[in-house]
Write a protein that holds these residues in place. Sequence first.
Motif, PDB file in Angstrom:
ATOM      1  N   PRO A 112       0.813  -1.237   0.000  1.00 33.24           N
ATOM      2  CA  PRO A 112       0.000   0.000   0.000  1.00 33.24           C
ATOM      3  C   PRO A 112       0.836   1.273   0.000  1.00 33.24           C
ATOM      4  CG  PRO A 112      -0.838  -1.585   1.593  1.00 33.24           C
ATOM      5  CD  PRO A 112       0.461  -2.133   1.107  1.00 33.24           C
ATOM      6  N   ALA A 113       1.895   1.296   0.800  1.00 35.80           N
ATOM      7  CA  ALA A 113       2.721   2.503   0.844  1.00 35.80           C
ATOM      8  C   ALA A 113       3.402   2.758  -0.486  1.00 35.80           C
ATOM      9  CB  ALA A 113       3.773   2.376   1.952  1.00 35.80           C
ATOM     10  N   ASP A 114       3.825   1.689  -1.158  1.00 32.84           N
ATOM     11  CA  ASP A 114       4.487   1.860  -2.449  1.00 32.84           C
ATOM     12  C   ASP A 114       3.509   2.301  -3.532  1.00 32.84           C
ATOM     13  OD1 ASP A 114       7.013   1.268  -1.560  1.00 32.84           O
ATOM     14  OD2 ASP A 114       6.819  -0.885  -1.908  1.00 32.84           O
ATOM     15  N   LEU A 130      12.011  -6.439  11.080  1.00 30.25           N
ATOM     16  CA  LEU A 130      11.583  -7.228   9.932  1.00 30.25           C
ATOM     17  C   LEU A 130      11.842  -8.702  10.186  1.00 30.25           C
ATOM     18  CD1 LEU A 130      12.962  -5.082   6.935  1.00 30.25           C
ATOM     19  CD2 LEU A 130      10.743  -4.921   8.078  1.00 30.25           C
ATOM     20  N   ASP A 131      11.070  -9.549   9.528  1.00 28.11           N
ATOM     21  CA  ASP A 131      11.243 -10.989   9.676  1.00 28.11           C
ATOM     22  C   ASP A 131      12.475 -11.502   8.943  1.00 28.11           C
ATOM     23  OD1 ASP A 131       8.946 -11.115  11.204  1.00 28.11           O
ATOM     24  OD2 ASP A 131       7.642 -11.468   9.465  1.00 28.11           O
ATOM     25  N   GLY A 132      12.907 -10.774   7.940  1.00 30.06           N
ATOM     26  CA  GLY A 132      14.076 -11.177   7.176  1.00 30.06           C
ATOM     27  C   GLY A 132      14.606 -10.008   6.385  1.00 30.06           C
ATOM     28  N   LYS A 133      15.796 -10.182   5.802  1.00 23.96           N
ATOM     29  CA  LYS A 133      16.427  -9.069   5.088  1.00 23.96           C
ATOM     30  C   LYS A 133      15.739  -8.732   3.770  1.00 23.96           C
ATOM     31  CE  LYS A 133      19.863 -11.944   2.751  1.00 23.96           C
ATOM     32  NZ  LYS A 133      21.314 -12.138   2.490  1.00 23.96           N
ATOM     33  N   ASP A 134      14.823  -9.599   3.304  1.00 19.29           N
ATOM     34  CA  ASP A 134      14.078  -9.329   2.074  1.00 19.29           C
ATOM     35  C   ASP A 134      12.632  -8.943   2.347  1.00 19.29           C
ATOM     36  OD1 ASP A 134      16.298  -9.917   0.521  1.00 19.29           O
ATOM     37  OD2 ASP A 134      15.776 -12.042   0.322  1.00 19.29           O
ATOM     38  N   ALA A 135      12.260  -8.824   3.608  1.00 18.18           N
ATOM     39  CA  ALA A 135      10.870  -8.542   3.963  1.00 18.18           C
ATOM     40  C   ALA A 135      10.508  -7.097   3.662  1.00 18.18           C
ATOM     41  CB  ALA A 135      10.637  -8.842   5.440  1.00 18.18           C
ATOM     42  N   ALA A 136       9.211  -6.879   3.484  1.00 15.94           N
ATOM     43  CA  ALA A 136       8.710  -5.521   3.252  1.00 15.94           C
ATOM     44  C   ALA A 136       8.692  -4.739   4.556  1.00 15.94           C
ATOM     45  CB  ALA A 136       7.302  -5.577   2.664  1.00 15.94           C
ATOM     46  N   LEU A 137       8.960  -3.445   4.459  1.00 13.62           N
ATOM     47  CA  LEU A 137       8.834  -2.591   5.636  1.00 13.62           C
ATOM     48  C   LEU A 137       7.358  -2.447   5.983  1.00 13.62           C
ATOM     49  CD1 LEU A 137      11.781  -1.856   4.735  1.00 13.62           C
ATOM     50  CD2 LEU A 137      11.293   0.459   5.540  1.00 13.62           C
ATOM     51  N   PRO A 138       7.000  -2.417   7.256  1.00 15.96           N
ATOM     52  CA  PRO A 138       5.604  -2.158   7.630  1.00 15.96           C
ATOM     53  C   PRO A 138       5.127  -0.831   7.051  1.00 15.96           C
ATOM     54  CG  PRO A 138       6.914  -2.799   9.538  1.00 15.96           C
ATOM     55  CD  PRO A 138       7.879  -2.583   8.422  1.00 15.96           C
ATOM     56  N   THR A 139       3.865  -0.764   6.698  1.00 18.52           N
ATOM     57  CA  THR A 139       3.325   0.432   6.067  1.00 18.52           C
ATOM     58  C   THR A 139       3.568   1.670   6.918  1.00 18.52           C
ATOM     59  OG1 THR A 139       1.615  -0.871   4.955  1.00 18.52           O
ATOM     60  CG2 THR A 139       1.236   1.492   5.138  1.00 18.52           C
ATOM     61  N   TRP A 140       3.422   1.528   8.238  1.00 19.45           N
ATOM     62  CA  TRP A 140       3.590   2.691   9.126  1.00 19.45           C
ATOM     63  C   TRP A 140       5.026   3.198   9.143  1.00 19.45           C
ATOM     64  CZ3 TRP A 140       7.188   2.351  12.960  1.00 19.45           C
ATOM     65  CH2 TRP A 140       7.598   1.056  13.350  1.00 19.45           C
ATOM     66  N   LEU A 141       5.989   2.330   8.755  1.00 20.23           N
ATOM     67  CA  LEU A 141       7.395   2.700   8.838  1.00 20.23           C
ATOM     68  C   LEU A 141       7.914   3.331   7.551  1.00 20.23           C
ATOM     69  CD1 LEU A 141       9.964   2.634  10.568  1.00 20.23           C
ATOM     70  CD2 LEU A 141      10.380   0.301   9.732  1.00 20.23           C
ATOM     71  N   VAL A 142       7.235   3.106   6.433  1.00 21.90           N
ATOM     72  CA  VAL A 142       7.742   3.590   5.144  1.00 21.90           C
ATOM     73  C   VAL A 142       7.861   5.113   5.139  1.00 21.90           C
ATOM     74  CG1 VAL A 142       7.286   3.765   2.671  1.00 21.90           C
ATOM     75  CG2 VAL A 142       6.907   1.595   3.862  1.00 21.90           C
ATOM     76  N   GLY A 143       6.835   5.805   5.633  1.00 25.97           N
ATOM     77  CA  GLY A 143       6.867   7.270   5.648  1.00 25.97           C
ATOM     78  C   GLY A 143       8.037   7.830   6.433  1.00 25.97           C
ATOM     79  N   PRO A 144       8.233   7.407   7.696  1.00 26.45           N
ATOM     80  CA  PRO A 144       9.391   7.894   8.450  1.00 26.45           C
ATOM     81  C   PRO A 144      10.724   7.561   7.793  1.00 26.45           C
ATOM     82  CG  PRO A 144       7.779   6.933   9.940  1.00 26.45           C
ATOM     83  CD  PRO A 144       7.287   6.663   8.551  1.00 26.45           C
ATOM     84  N   VAL A 145      10.842   6.388   7.171  1.00 24.14           N
ATOM     85  CA  VAL A 145      12.100   6.030   6.503  1.00 24.14           C
ATOM     86  C   VAL A 145      12.344   6.951   5.311  1.00 24.14           C
ATOM     87  CG1 VAL A 145      13.228   4.255   5.093  1.00 24.14           C
ATOM     88  CG2 VAL A 145      12.169   3.640   7.275  1.00 24.14           C
ATOM     89  N   VAL A 146      11.286   7.240   4.543  1.00 23.36           N
ATOM     90  CA  VAL A 146      11.430   8.148   3.400  1.00 23.36           C
ATOM     91  C   VAL A 146      11.884   9.520   3.874  1.00 23.36           C
ATOM     92  CG1 VAL A 146      10.160   9.392   1.603  1.00 23.36           C
ATOM     93  CG2 VAL A 146       9.790   6.942   1.916  1.00 23.36           C
ATOM     94  N   LEU A 147      11.248  10.036   4.924  1.00 21.31           N
ATOM     95  CA  LEU A 147      11.645  11.340   5.458  1.00 21.31           C
ATOM     96  C   LEU A 147      13.065  11.301   6.008  1.00 21.31           C
ATOM     97  CD1 LEU A 147       8.354  12.447   7.265  1.00 21.31           C
ATOM     98  CD2 LEU A 147       9.244  13.234   5.065  1.00 21.31           C
ATOM     99  N   GLY A 148      13.440  10.195   6.625  1.00 18.51           N
ATOM    100  CA  GLY A 148      14.800  10.072   7.131  1.00 18.51           C
ATOM    101  C   GLY A 148      15.819  10.070   6.003  1.00 18.51           C
ATOM    102  N   CYS A 149      15.514   9.364   4.922  1.00 18.05           N
ATOM    103  CA  CYS A 149      16.409   9.354   3.760  1.00 18.05           C
ATOM    104  C   CYS A 149      16.530  10.754   3.166  1.00 18.05           C
ATOM    105  CB  CYS A 149      15.893   8.373   2.706  1.00 18.05           C
ATOM    106  SG  CYS A 149      16.081   6.632   3.153  1.00 18.05           S
ATOM    107  N   LEU A 150      15.401  11.466   3.103  1.00 16.85           N
ATOM    108  CA  LEU A 150      15.439  12.832   2.577  1.00 16.85           C
ATOM    109  C   LEU A 150      16.285  13.724   3.472  1.00 16.85           C
ATOM    110  CD1 LEU A 150      14.480  14.985   0.579  1.00 16.85           C
ATOM    111  CD2 LEU A 150      12.412  15.271   1.989  1.00 16.85           C
TER     112      LEU A 150
END
Length: 416
Positions: free
Chosen positions: A51-53, A346-366
């Motif tokens: 959903p976040a993507d 995350l459950d593994g290194k290939d797992a999807a980030l939780p939807t709630w975490l995608v926004g903060p990670v994007v802002l952190g990368c920015l």
Amino acid sequence: MSSARPAPVHTGAARLHSLTGLRWWLALLVFGEHIAALRLGTEVGADDPGPADVVLRTLFGTGTIGVSGFFILSGFVLAWTYRPESDTVRRFWQRRFAKIYPVYLLSTVLAFLMFSAMGDTPSLPNVGLHLTLLQSWSFDQSHYFGLNPVTWSLSCEAFFYLMMPVVFLLLRRAGARTLHLVIGAAVVLSFVLPYTAGAAVQLPYPAEEMIPTGPVGGPFPYWFTYVFPGFRLLEFVAGVAAALLVREGKWRGPGVRWALVICLAGFVVNLQLPPRLQHEAGTFLPFLVLIGALATADIRGRWSPLRSRAALFLGEISYCLYVFQLLILAVLSTGLRPALAAAGVLDGKDAALPTWLVGPVVLGCLAVCSLAAWAAYRWVEVPMMRRLRPRPIPVYVDVLVQTPVDPAEVIVRKLA
């Protein structure tokens, strides 16, 4: 009621701060396109995005229009400040070199070191093309995306700078009708050429593509309508024509508020266009309208949302943000999922980030990219501009009245 003809604008009387502020938002569009491509909210290898993507792809899937905005803005700003009667072509080119090349060179060296550290040392021809800013003249993706992929646009900018004296000479004395025709022709060609070029020339598909070119019609249409400096010159020339209209007081367009509405509408329409038109055609005219409106607002002291101190600061560091963002995101994305997996998020290194975490990670990368951009601006761009730009032309002063006078006038007085 008489309608007085607007007087020509003296560019020295107004600095177009809003256009500096606009640069940040254009760089942000490109950043969004890159961060969306990482598919942080989707499991690695999965076909259906999370959903976040989906949200990120909707907002920034056509973020390459930010490059189109930069090309138009480049033509506008250079035409606004260009003064061939009091400056030389060599000095103009030297200033542009001092502005873009030191930061560009640093990013190219960093990209070379990153590839080499991964055991994939770039070839000598590829390095040579990048060092000479010629990579976008090759239709091979391994060349124009071969080191720091975003810098293909700087290859186009170098071509624009080379052509600026010619373009300005051809358009500077053109009437308003001719300038409007130039803009109209450029916009129309941005819709027509992506189809005619693809029908006229075909290239074999490379064994491996960094960016799939099928939706855009194949390797040649993708290169021709997105990377080729000759095609992207359309946007630059339209920007020059728009600036000349504003300089002469002949620009006709809506105010900033309506221009923003038009840009938003153009963004939505652009999403519905075929992929081969989404790089520039759908937002070409809306960006021109917005740039003209912002410039007019600055000249006349009207409202603009991009003139604050924060907007100016972000606009100043936008070039470094644009140049370094992809290299930084490549490093961050490599270690992000393994680090979160090690922390138990995350459950593994290939797992999807939780939807709630995608926004903060994007802002952190920015935030990380912006901090790096500020550092590069503070310690590379500004110092190297001061060191490499041409010396100021001496100001001749009339001793009797203590006011600046034309050097030619001084010579005439001496001869008299």
